[in-house]
Write a protein that holds these residues in place. Structure first.
Motif, PDB file in Angstrom:
ATOM      1  N   VAL A 674      46.781 -36.394 -20.291  1.00 58.04           N
ATOM      2  CA  VAL A 674      46.396 -35.110 -20.917  1.00 58.04           C
ATOM      3  C   VAL A 674      44.886 -35.015 -21.049  1.00 58.04           C
ATOM      4  CG1 VAL A 674      46.446 -33.831 -23.108  1.00 58.04           C
ATOM      5  CG2 VAL A 674      48.568 -34.691 -22.127  1.00 58.04           C
ATOM      6  N   GLU A 675      44.252 -36.066 -21.533  1.00 61.67           N
ATOM      7  CA  GLU A 675      42.790 -36.032 -21.706  1.00 61.67           C
ATOM      8  C   GLU A 675      42.078 -35.872 -20.366  1.00 61.67           C
ATOM      9  OE1 GLU A 675      41.220 -35.615 -24.386  1.00 61.67           O
ATOM     10  OE2 GLU A 675      42.849 -36.005 -25.795  1.00 61.67           O
ATOM     11  N   LEU A 676      42.576 -36.567 -19.320  1.00 69.20           N
ATOM     12  CA  LEU A 676      41.962 -36.449 -17.993  1.00 69.20           C
ATOM     13  C   LEU A 676      42.139 -35.039 -17.429  1.00 69.20           C
ATOM     14  CD1 LEU A 676      43.047 -39.882 -16.463  1.00 69.20           C
ATOM     15  CD2 LEU A 676      40.690 -39.171 -16.911  1.00 69.20           C
ATOM     16  N   ALA A 677      43.336 -34.493 -17.607  1.00 73.69           N
ATOM     17  CA  ALA A 677      43.599 -33.137 -17.087  1.00 73.69           C
ATOM     18  C   ALA A 677      42.743 -32.098 -17.802  1.00 73.69           C
ATOM     19  CB  ALA A 677      45.082 -32.809 -17.239  1.00 73.69           C
ATOM     20  N   ARG A 678      42.514 -32.297 -19.117  1.00 77.33           N
ATOM     21  CA  ARG A 678      41.682 -31.357 -19.873  1.00 77.33           C
ATOM     22  C   ARG A 678      40.203 -31.470 -19.503  1.00 77.33           C
ATOM     23  NH1 ARG A 678      44.340 -32.489 -25.782  1.00 77.33           N
ATOM     24  NH2 ARG A 678      46.071 -30.986 -25.652  1.00 77.33           N
ATOM     25  N   ALA A 679      39.751 -32.715 -19.292  1.00 70.57           N
ATOM     26  CA  ALA A 679      38.315 -32.943 -19.115  1.00 70.57           C
ATOM     27  C   ALA A 679      37.847 -32.737 -17.679  1.00 70.57           C
ATOM     28  CB  ALA A 679      37.971 -34.367 -19.561  1.00 70.57           C
ATOM     29  N   SER A 680      38.776 -32.809 -16.694  1.00 70.19           N
ATOM     30  CA  SER A 680      38.334 -32.822 -15.295  1.00 70.19           C
ATOM     31  C   SER A 680      39.294 -32.037 -14.404  1.00 70.19           C
ATOM     32  CB  SER A 680      38.253 -34.283 -14.828  1.00 70.19           C
ATOM     33  OG  SER A 680      38.261 -34.378 -13.428  1.00 70.19           O
ATOM     34  N   LYS A 681      38.746 -30.992 -13.752  1.00 70.84           N
ATOM     35  CA  LYS A 681      39.578 -30.220 -12.822  1.00 70.84           C
ATOM     36  C   LYS A 681      40.033 -31.079 -11.635  1.00 70.84           C
ATOM     37  CE  LYS A 681      39.788 -25.880 -10.264  1.00 70.84           C
ATOM     38  NZ  LYS A 681      40.253 -26.492  -8.995  1.00 70.84           N
ATOM     39  N   PRO A 682      39.147 -31.937 -11.064  1.00 73.86           N
ATOM     40  CA  PRO A 682      39.627 -32.789  -9.957  1.00 73.86           C
ATOM     41  C   PRO A 682      40.801 -33.684 -10.370  1.00 73.86           C
ATOM     42  CG  PRO A 682      37.222 -32.797 -10.023  1.00 73.86           C
ATOM     43  CD  PRO A 682      37.676 -32.046 -11.232  1.00 73.86           C
ATOM     44  N   CYS A 683      40.779 -34.208 -11.588  1.00 71.57           N
ATOM     45  CA  CYS A 683      41.907 -35.044 -12.052  1.00 71.57           C
ATOM     46  C   CYS A 683      43.168 -34.191 -12.162  1.00 71.57           C
ATOM     47  CB  CYS A 683      41.589 -35.660 -13.420  1.00 71.57           C
ATOM     48  SG  CYS A 683      40.431 -37.047 -13.337  1.00 71.57           S
ATOM     49  N   ARG A 684      43.003 -32.991 -12.717  1.00 66.19           N
ATOM     50  CA  ARG A 684      44.158 -32.082 -12.888  1.00 66.19           C
ATOM     51  C   ARG A 684      44.755 -31.735 -11.525  1.00 66.19           C
ATOM     52  NH1 ARG A 684      44.267 -26.565 -13.296  1.00 66.19           N
ATOM     53  NH2 ARG A 684      45.948 -25.647 -14.552  1.00 66.19           N
ATOM     54  N   ASP A 685      43.874 -31.508 -10.559  1.00 67.83           N
ATOM     55  CA  ASP A 685      44.336 -31.148  -9.214  1.00 67.83           C
ATOM     56  C   ASP A 685      45.108 -32.299  -8.562  1.00 67.83           C
ATOM     57  OD1 ASP A 685      43.171 -28.701  -9.552  1.00 67.83           O
ATOM     58  OD2 ASP A 685      41.366 -29.155  -8.363  1.00 67.83           O
TER      59      ASP A 685
END
Length: 711
Positions: A674-685
């Protein structure tokens, strides 16, 4: 008897002896030399030779004559077979009374000859030769090179045989063995274990059979023949010896004894505990009663001595109380033992109460310590045993321990800062602190107790007010240097590594309960810097996984508090630390075949499995801490992407049966994702491109589902 012709005149001179020396120097043939030599050796045997005359004899004949005599196999007509040899030995024994000559290479190279004489059959005519050999060996032991030469040239074996066979002078053989073991115990056992075991076998047999004061005399001798290595329990002869010693001690300690009888018995028992733990005490009713009696007697002795108001009384009893500390520490360990316990539950409860009273006396003693007593080995022994109690018993004597904490911190700091002389009490010594980096490392023994105490408000406040955190930070840095000093990389498990692990536990308590202290005390910045540099070095060494887990988790938790400090601002060491922390966290789980089905199940990775009992809780804490770090360090999501953790985690969760992943593990993964997806669009992608939405739904990760669905 001395020839009348050899008598001294009124001025103390010995004209006849002086004439003999002239003859020795100027003799034209062997028979003249022999006649003069005979008179010289008679004077030597009668004790008529002072240091000056002895030197004159040596100057007249040197080592040449004794060497010739020892080498000669043909005695003079009508003389006993060993005549020449006996004369040679008498001269060497005379020379050996000069310490300078006793260490001469010409004496040292006769050691094999001395050994041969000791192990050869002895007839009544040869006893003077054996006396001379013992005189030579006693002199050699007292020289600098002597003990090493005696050990390497087989004298230990010869002395053992002489003692076991009850040969003439066997009591002197035992005395010499005691001297050699005192100087070079490890080397002696390394080279001559079977022969030393034979001596121990005879001594233990005599100990069991004796019904008089000999039994108590043997209590003093036996500790010198009980090796710390090789373990006696691994040898059948050693095990027989141990059983005899157990039976002999059980007979003694079960009787009414005077102090002079009880003290050597307690010291012998302590020596056995140091060498074999409690393995020498048999299981069963008799063994458990004996063990309880042993610890009970030790506790009584500690109380009687340490509650004594007269310091002189205490002074004379320090050695036996140190032995009692060894027995009490065994009592602590046996009360904790769950697998094949020697003690019954009722006995354990009784012993804990008795030990509590003894530790009350230890605290009472330590509170009266004067400044000049801080370097006393007995003070160290008392602090060490109290540390063993504090490590295990957290509820009793709480008030008294809190009141003693300022002294303990001051004492540990003094020893750490100054180093203390490597002095130790005579046998039995406390367990060696070698490898800890400080001659007497009190902190090592206090750390487990401090770890418990920092979890509680009052003792933690006292420790903080006394400066313990700064001291512990400095100690941690020192122990890290000790661990890595030899090869530049961590050595096998040592005292230093155990100390580092326990110190991490203390710091974790402080991070959770006193974050403001971590923010304001500059010592924690130095600690953070060391953690950043140490984890990348430590992680590749899988045998150091527990320490790596401690350092990774502590570093991540401290990073949340110290995020704004310069040491964590995109520095190379910070990036390398987080890279290593991500590797530690990401490699802990894998997919494996599920025995109950055809599918795969989530499991702890094989490299982590054996240490998971120590590492598991730290891993979960580390995952929480990493999630907390993601919003604080903008470059951290990129480090996760470089490690390809998201792809690996997606593959794991897609392959395994959801039922094999427990709720706590799902929550840990979700927290970081969750923290990675919130903080970084590349991680979310990356998460979305690897079916993150599907497996988030499958595993009930509602927070991740929601985060991924938001634009």
């Amino acid at each position: 008897p001395t020839s009348p012709a050899m008598a001294s005149d009124s001025g103390g001179r010995n004209p006849a002896l002086e004439r003999c020396l002239v003859v020795l120097r100027e003799a034209r043939n062997d028979s003249e030399q022999f006649a003069a030599l005979l008179l010289v050796t008679k004077a030597v045997k009668a004790g008529e030779v002072d240091a000056k005359t002895r030197r004159q004899i040596f100057n007249a004949i040197g080592f040449t004559f004794p060497n010739r005599l020892l080498a000669s196999r043909q005695p003079p007509a009508g003389c006993p077979e060993h005549t020449f040899r006996a004369l040679g030995l008498t001269l060497l024994a005379c020379f050996c009374t000069d310490p300078e000559l006793a260490g001469h290479s010409q004496i040292l190279n006769k050691i094999p000859t001395f050994n041969d004489i000791l192990v050869s059959p002895c007839n009544p005519d040869n006893t003077s030769m054996i006396d001379d050999v013992y005189q030579c060996l006693s002199a050699v032991v007292a020289t600098a090179r002597g003990p090493r030469e005696l050990v390497t040239k087989g004298t230990v074996s010869a002395l053992c045989q002489a003692y076991v066979n009850c040969s003439y002078g066997s009591d002197r053989a035992l005395t010499l063995l005691l001297g050699l073991l005192a100087i070079a115990e490890a080397k002696c056992w390394q080279r001559d274990a079977p022969h030393l075991l034979a001596v121990l076998s005879k001594l233990s047999d005599d100990f069991l059979e004796a019904e008089d004061m000999t039994k108590f005399e043997l209590c003093k001798v036996l500790p010198h023949f009980i090796p710390l290595s090789p373990p006696l329990t691994q040898d059948s002869q050693g095990s027989v010896c141990l059983h005899r010693l157990y039976e002999g001690l059980a007979n003694i300690l079960g009787s009414k004894l005077s102090q002079s009888q009880r003290d050597p018995a307690l010291k012998l028992a302590a020596c056995l505990v140091q060498a074999c733990g409690s393995e020498w005490i048999p299981a069963g009713s008799a063994g458990s009663k004996f063990l309880a009696l042993l610890v009970n007697l030790a506790c009584v002795e500690v109380r009687l001595t340490l509650e004594e108001p007269d310091p002189l009384e205490v002074e004379g009893k320090k050695e036996v109380v140190t032995a009692c500390y060894v027995l009490i520490e065994m009592g602590i360990q046996e009360c904790l033992r769950e697998e094949k316990p020697l003690l019954e539950e009722v006995q354990k409860m009784q012993l804990v109460r008795i030990m509590e009273e003894a530790f009350g006396a230890v605290i009472f003693y330590l509170r009266r310590i004067k400044q000049e007593e801080l370097q006393d080995p007995f003070t160290f022994a008392s602090v060490r045993i109290l540390g063993a109690w504090m490590a295990e018993e957290t509820s009793s004597l709480k008030q008294e321990i809190c009141e003693l904490l300022p002294f303990l911190v001051h004492y540990a700091k003094k020893l750490f800062k100054e180093g203390s002389p490597a002095v130790s009490l005579p046998q039995p010594e406390l367990v060696s602190t070698e490898g800890s980096g400080v001659p007497q490392d009190a902190l090592r023994f206090l750390l487990p107790g401090f770890c418990h105490l920092t979890a509680e408000d009052r003792p933690r406040d006292i420790l903080i007010s006394e400066g313990a955190p700064a001291l512990l930070c400095e100690y941690f840095l020192h122990q890290w240097e000790v661990l890595t000093s030899k090869s530049g990389s961590p050595t096998p498990l040592t005292n230093a590594e155990m100390s580092l692990q326990t110190a991490c536990g203390i710091f974790l308590n402080l991070v959770v309960t006193a974050p403001d202290l971590v923010r304001r005390d500059k010592a924690f910045l130095s600690l953070m810097d060391t953690l950043l540099k140490s984890l990348p070095l430590l992680l590749p060494h899988k045998d150091h996984l527990v320490l790596a887990a401690n350092i990774a988790t502590l570093g991540l938790m401290m990073a949340r508090i110290l995020a704004s400090s310069a040491v964590l601002q995109s520095t190379q060491s910070a990036k390398e630390f987080f890279g290593a922390a991500i590797r530690f966290l990401s490699q802990a789980h894998t997919a494996r075949a599920d025995p109950g089905s055809d599918g795969l199940a989530a499991a702890v990775s094989p490299a982590y499995a054996s240490a998971w009992a120590d590492v598991g809780e730290l891993w979960f804490l580390g995952m929480q801490a990493l999630a907390g770090c993601v919003p604080l360090f903008p470059w951290l999501p990129q480090a996760v992407l470089q490690a390809r953790w998201l792809e690996g985690l997606s593959e794991l969760l897609s392959r395994v049966a959801p039922a094999s992943v427990d709720f706590e593990l799902i929550a840990a993964f979700q927290g970081v994702l969750v923290e990675l997806a919130r903080a970084s669009k590349p991680c979310r992608d990356v998460i979305l491109s690897h079916h993150g939405g599907e497996w988030a739904n499958l595993y009930g990760m509602a927070a991740l589902e929601q985060c991924l669905s938001e634009q």
